[in-house]
Enzyme design. Structure first.
Site, PDB file in Angstrom:
ATOM      1  N   ARG A  52       0.711  -1.244   0.023  1.00 18.00           N
ATOM      2  CA  ARG A  52      -0.101  -0.081   0.110  1.00 18.00           C
ATOM      3  C   ARG A  52       0.752   1.255  -0.151  1.00 18.00           C
ATOM      4  O   ARG A  52       0.624   2.218  -0.843  1.00 18.00           O
ATOM      5  CB  ARG A  52      -0.982   0.113   1.105  1.00 18.00           C
ATOM      6  CG  ARG A  52      -2.435  -0.518   1.112  1.00 18.00           C
ATOM      7  CD  ARG A  52      -2.646  -1.051   2.416  1.00 18.00           C
ATOM      8  NE  ARG A  52      -1.711  -2.405   2.781  1.00 18.00           N
ATOM      9  CZ  ARG A  52      -1.764  -3.439   2.205  1.00 18.00           C
ATOM     10  NH1 ARG A  52      -2.774  -3.829   1.319  1.00 18.00           N
ATOM     11  NH2 ARG A  52      -0.662  -4.334   2.447  1.00 18.00           N
ATOM     12  N   THR A  53       1.777   1.219   0.928  1.00 16.01           N
ATOM     13  CA  THR A  53       2.357   2.638   1.204  1.00 16.01           C
ATOM     14  C   THR A  53       3.317   2.883  -0.053  1.00 16.01           C
ATOM     15  O   THR A  53       3.075   4.022  -0.424  1.00 16.01           O
ATOM     16  CB  THR A  53       3.409   2.687   2.227  1.00 16.01           C
ATOM     17  OG1 THR A  53       2.634   2.182   3.168  1.00 16.01           O
ATOM     18  CG2 THR A  53       3.735   3.821   2.679  1.00 16.01           C
ATOM     19  N   LYS A  81      25.572  -3.319  -0.050  1.00 14.55           N
ATOM     20  CA  LYS A  81      26.935  -3.155  -0.312  1.00 14.55           C
ATOM     21  C   LYS A  81      27.505  -2.260   0.937  1.00 14.55           C
ATOM     22  O   LYS A  81      28.721  -2.253   1.118  1.00 14.55           O
ATOM     23  CB  LYS A  81      27.518  -2.505  -1.461  1.00 14.55           C
ATOM     24  CG  LYS A  81      26.885  -3.186  -2.588  1.00 14.55           C
ATOM     25  CD  LYS A  81      27.527  -2.432  -3.957  1.00 14.55           C
ATOM     26  CE  LYS A  81      26.748  -2.599  -5.111  1.00 14.55           C
ATOM     27  NZ  LYS A  81      26.476  -1.527  -6.198  1.00 14.55           N
ATOM     28  N   ARG A 102      11.146   4.047   3.770  1.00 11.62           N
ATOM     29  CA  ARG A 102      10.433   2.991   4.733  1.00 11.62           C
ATOM     30  C   ARG A 102      11.902   2.326   5.197  1.00 11.62           C
ATOM     31  O   ARG A 102      12.604   1.940   4.369  1.00 11.62           O
ATOM     32  CB  ARG A 102       9.464   1.797   4.144  1.00 11.62           C
ATOM     33  CG  ARG A 102       9.479   0.994   5.197  1.00 11.62           C
ATOM     34  CD  ARG A 102       8.079   0.024   4.898  1.00 11.62           C
ATOM     35  NE  ARG A 102       6.925   0.704   5.041  1.00 11.62           N
ATOM     36  CZ  ARG A 102       5.539   0.219   5.086  1.00 11.62           C
ATOM     37  NH1 ARG A 102       5.456  -1.112   4.585  1.00 11.62           N
ATOM     38  NH2 ARG A 102       4.649   0.840   5.240  1.00 11.62           N
ATOM     39  N   HIS A 130       4.458   5.696  11.693  1.00 11.98           N
ATOM     40  CA  HIS A 130       4.036   5.522  10.003  1.00 11.98           C
ATOM     41  C   HIS A 130       2.981   6.760   9.779  1.00 11.98           C
ATOM     42  O   HIS A 130       1.770   6.573   9.872  1.00 11.98           O
ATOM     43  CB  HIS A 130       3.085   4.050   9.943  1.00 11.98           C
ATOM     44  CG  HIS A 130       3.212   3.754   8.819  1.00 11.98           C
ATOM     45  ND1 HIS A 130       3.114   4.577   7.464  1.00 11.98           N
ATOM     46  CD2 HIS A 130       2.627   2.614   8.170  1.00 11.98           C
ATOM     47  CE1 HIS A 130       2.982   3.833   6.483  1.00 11.98           C
ATOM     48  NE2 HIS A 130       2.778   2.715   6.884  1.00 11.98           N
TER      49      HIS A 130
END
Ligand code: CP
Length: 306
Positions: A52-53, A81, A102, A130
């Protein structure tokens, strides 16, 4: 002035009202905004899975006429890396106009924001916050009930690790006459820092274990998933994952106009038989997530549409 979104509290309630008015205008007049972000680029930097986000951000920027770059998995970025978030955002600042990030580590988007030349949006950081889910939740409540005050909300499930719950409580305490009922097993109770904050502000709350006991009191029921990815121990997860299952029988105890919200994804905590009930608002909620992210992108980029 460069502005980021790390927490829902970064916006005053007056600014949130303006943001929600804009989101509602976008919902009603999408064509008016179809070229508002022509030539702009959104970077989605997702070090943790999302449907969703990430996709609602990408949909939002595309619907505004802009373009999207990014990665959906840390292993496909140079984080694999050993590149730091600070270095990554300095480079992303050369490629994009705004970034949604995120990260599994609490505070990582904040670290990025400190080094960034472009607005950074916290799209979820570990078990912490959030904020864009909270904007989505507030817009859903305001749009469907025409108010952000004077109601009783039950938050049910994983209240310990659930960042959507933590963000939403933080945001709702700024509105008048909100009663909180926290429904969770003992092991997944809302953290002490939140109940301490409620006590300090004299905001009423109850903590209960059985959903059935409080269902008739609720104006909103905010269901959450028990989050496997935050457990240290698989046995605890298995024991707690199906602690709550909202089905038709339990929903029959609720008010006729109660709304069921859920940030999604759902696993078993809402039975699919509930989806057709008019009180099930969680898929509509996901749609509001696009409008509010469109409004947020415009606001952080300082773009106004006449
Ligand atoms: N609500 C939410 O954050 O969903 P995703 O994890 O799919 O983005």
């Amino acid at each position: 002035m460069l502005r980021h979104l790390m927490s829902p509290l970064d916006f005053s309630t007056e600014e949130l009202d303006k943001l929600f008015d804009l989101a509602n205008d976008i919902e009603n007049n999408p064509q008016k905004y179809a070229h508002a972000c022509d030539g702009k680029i959104l970077a989605t930097c997702f070090y943790e899975p999302s449907t969703r986000t990430r996709l609602s951000f990408e949909s939002a920027m595309t619907r505004l006429g802009g373009q999207v770059i990014g990665f959906s998995d840390a292993t496909s970025s140079s984080a694999s890396k050993g590149e730091s978030v600070s270095d990554t955002i300095r480079v992303i600042s050369c490629y994009a106009d705004i970034c949604a990030m995120r990260h599994p580590k609490e505070g990582a988007p904040m670290v990025a924001a400190e080094k960034s030349d472009i607005p950074v949006i916290n799209a979820g950081d570990g078990g912490h916050q959030h904020p864009t889910q909270t904007l989505t939740d507030l817009l859903t409540i305001r749009s469907m009930k025409n108010t952000l005050s004077s109601f009783t909300i039950g938050l049910c499930g994983d209240l310990k690790f659930g960042r959507t719950v933590h963000s939403l409580i933080n945001a709702l305490v700024r509105y008048e006459d909100i009663n909180f009922i926290f429904i969770s097993p003992e092991e997944l109770r809302v953290p002490d820092y939140i109940t301490d904050m409620l006590k300090e502000k004299n905001i009423p709350y109850e903590e209960v274990i059985r959903l059935e006991d409080v269902m008739p009191k609720l104006d909103f029921l905010y269901m959450t998933r028990v989050q496997k990815e935050r457990f240290f121990n698989e046995e605890d997860y298995i024991r707690l994952k199906d602690f709550y299952i909202l089905d038709k029988a339990k929903l029959s105890l609720a008010k006729e106009d109660m709304l069921v919200l859920h940030p999604l994804p759902r696993v078993n905590e809402i039975s699919v038989e509930v989806d057709d009930d008019p009180r099930a608002a969680y898929f509509k909620q996901a749609k509001y997530g696009v409008y509010v992210r469109m409004a947020l992108i415009l606001t952080l980029l300082n773009i106004t549409v006449a």
